[in-house]
Write an enzyme that holds these catalytic residues in place. Structure first.
Site, PDB file in Angstrom:
ATOM      1  CG  ASP A 104       5.172   1.413  -3.313  1.00 10.92           C
ATOM      2  OD1 ASP A 104       6.047   0.563  -3.524  1.00 10.92           O
ATOM      3  OD2 ASP A 104       4.093   1.157  -2.734  1.00 10.92           O
ATOM      4  CG  HIS A 156       8.696 -10.408 -16.826  1.00 13.51           C
ATOM      5  ND1 HIS A 156       7.832  -9.962 -15.847  1.00 13.51           N
ATOM      6  CD2 HIS A 156       9.083 -11.658 -16.456  1.00 13.51           C
ATOM      7  CE1 HIS A 156       7.684 -10.910 -14.932  1.00 13.51           C
ATOM      8  NE2 HIS A 156       8.430 -11.949 -15.272  1.00 13.51           N
ATOM      9  N   GLY A 215      10.667 -10.559   1.348  1.00 11.53           N
ATOM     10  CA  GLY A 215       9.285 -10.080   1.266  1.00 11.53           C
ATOM     11  C   GLY A 215       8.901  -9.633  -0.132  1.00 11.53           C
ATOM     12  CG  HIS A 226       8.444  -6.651 -13.740  1.00 13.62           C
ATOM     13  ND1 HIS A 226       7.889  -6.745 -15.008  1.00 13.62           N
ATOM     14  CD2 HIS A 226       9.411  -5.703 -13.822  1.00 13.62           C
ATOM     15  CE1 HIS A 226       8.502  -5.889 -15.817  1.00 13.62           C
ATOM     16  NE2 HIS A 226       9.432  -5.237 -15.111  1.00 13.62           N
ATOM     17  CG  HIS A 247      10.086  -3.944  -7.777  1.00 19.20           C
ATOM     18  ND1 HIS A 247       9.670  -5.249  -7.943  1.00 19.20           N
ATOM     19  CD2 HIS A 247       9.926  -3.659  -6.457  1.00 19.20           C
ATOM     20  CE1 HIS A 247       9.268  -5.723  -6.770  1.00 19.20           C
ATOM     21  NE2 HIS A 247       9.420  -4.776  -5.848  1.00 19.20           N
TER      22      HIS A 247
HETATM   23  P1  5GP Z   1       8.196  -5.752  -3.093  1.00 20.02           P
HETATM   24  O1  5GP Z   1       7.760  -6.180  -1.745  1.00 20.02           O
HETATM   25  O2  5GP Z   1       7.828  -6.757  -4.180  1.00 20.02           O
HETATM   26  O3  5GP Z   1       9.638  -5.351  -3.149  1.00 20.02           O
HETATM   27  O4  5GP Z   1       7.426  -4.417  -3.397  1.00 20.02           O
HETATM   28  C1  5GP Z   1       6.287  -4.309  -4.177  1.00 20.02           C
HETATM   29  C2  5GP Z   1       5.810  -2.879  -4.070  1.00 20.02           C
HETATM   30  O5  5GP Z   1       4.844  -2.660  -5.062  1.00 20.02           O
HETATM   31  C3  5GP Z   1       5.145  -2.556  -2.721  1.00 20.02           C
HETATM   32  O6  5GP Z   1       5.839  -1.477  -2.104  1.00 20.02           O
HETATM   33  C4  5GP Z   1       3.721  -2.189  -3.094  1.00 20.02           C
HETATM   34  O7  5GP Z   1       3.204  -1.145  -2.323  1.00 20.02           O
HETATM   35  C5  5GP Z   1       3.841  -1.826  -4.554  1.00 20.02           C
HETATM   36  N1  5GP Z   1       2.644  -2.110  -5.327  1.00 20.02           N
HETATM   37  C6  5GP Z   1       1.915  -3.256  -5.301  1.00 20.02           C
HETATM   38  N2  5GP Z   1       0.908  -3.190  -6.177  1.00 20.02           N
HETATM   39  C7  5GP Z   1       1.006  -1.970  -6.769  1.00 20.02           C
HETATM   40  C8  5GP Z   1       0.225  -1.300  -7.772  1.00 20.02           C
HETATM   41  O8  5GP Z   1      -0.765  -1.823  -8.299  1.00 20.02           O
HETATM   42  N3  5GP Z   1       0.623  -0.062  -8.133  1.00 20.02           N
HETATM   43  C9  5GP Z   1       1.704   0.554  -7.573  1.00 20.02           C
HETATM   44  N4  5GP Z   1       1.992   1.792  -8.008  1.00 20.02           N
HETATM   45  N5  5GP Z   1       2.461  -0.044  -6.637  1.00 20.02           N
HETATM   46  C10 5GP Z   1       2.113  -1.286  -6.240  1.00 20.02           C
HETATM   47 ZN    ZN Z   2       6.713  -8.281 -15.701  1.00 23.67          ZN
END
Ligand code: 5GP
Ligand code: ZN
Length: 121
Positions: free
Chosen positions: A30, A46, A93, A98, A100
């Site tokens: 991350d 996706h 949040g 996509h 994860h």
């Molecule tokens: P969500 O809030 O959607 O569950 O988490 C998205 C996660 O993706 C966040 O923890 C954020 O730090 C991570 N993230 C966002 N953009 C990028 C990126 O460009 N590269 C990487 N490695 N992580 C990312």
């Molecule tokens: Zn995707």
């Protein structure tokens, strides 16, 4: 899927620090770690959110748990413990649409529910 950040990472078009990869899954660091160990596990396919998981995807997502278990072991947090988190939709949040799973550990994590109107991971 065009314009999807994690599809771009899965296809290698956007750089990431890879931790594990096979034909179906990618695990990478991350970019803004919330704990000493914080990696993201994604299927290369996706799927926007948990709500979009189809009948044909459940077996594959079951296999994702095998990857989580293996990576947790390799990153040295299997015994100390960790969380595997999926954020789905606005209240969670979710920022990247996509699907994860955050694999988080390497420190004592805060309580999941801290008060009636807010929450921590
Ligand atoms: P969500 O809030 O959607 O569950 O988490 C998205 C996660 O993706 C966040 O923890 C954020 O730090 C991570 N993230 C966002 N953009 C990028 C990126 O460009 N590269 C990487 N490695 N992580 C990312
Ligand atoms: Zn995707």
């Amino acid at each position: 899927m065009e314009n999807c950040l994690f599809c771009g990472i899965a296809e290698g078009k956007i750089p990431s620090k890879k931790v594990y990869e096979d034909d179906t899954f990618l695990v990478f660091q991350d970019i803004q770690p919330a704990a000493p160990v914080h990696v993201l596990i994604i299927p290369k396919k996706h799927i926007a959110t948990m709500n979009d998981v189809g009948e044909e995807d459940f077996a594959m997502l079951g296999e994702l748990h095998r990857v989580a278990q293996k990576v947790a072991k390799e990153l040295g947090i299997a015994e100390t413990g960790y969380r595997l988190i999926n954020n789905c939709g606005p209240d969670s949040g979710q920022a990247v649409y996509h699907i994860h799973y955050h694999l988080i550990g390497g420190t004592k994590l805060g309580a999941l529910v801290e008060s009636s109107d807010s929450h921590a991971i």
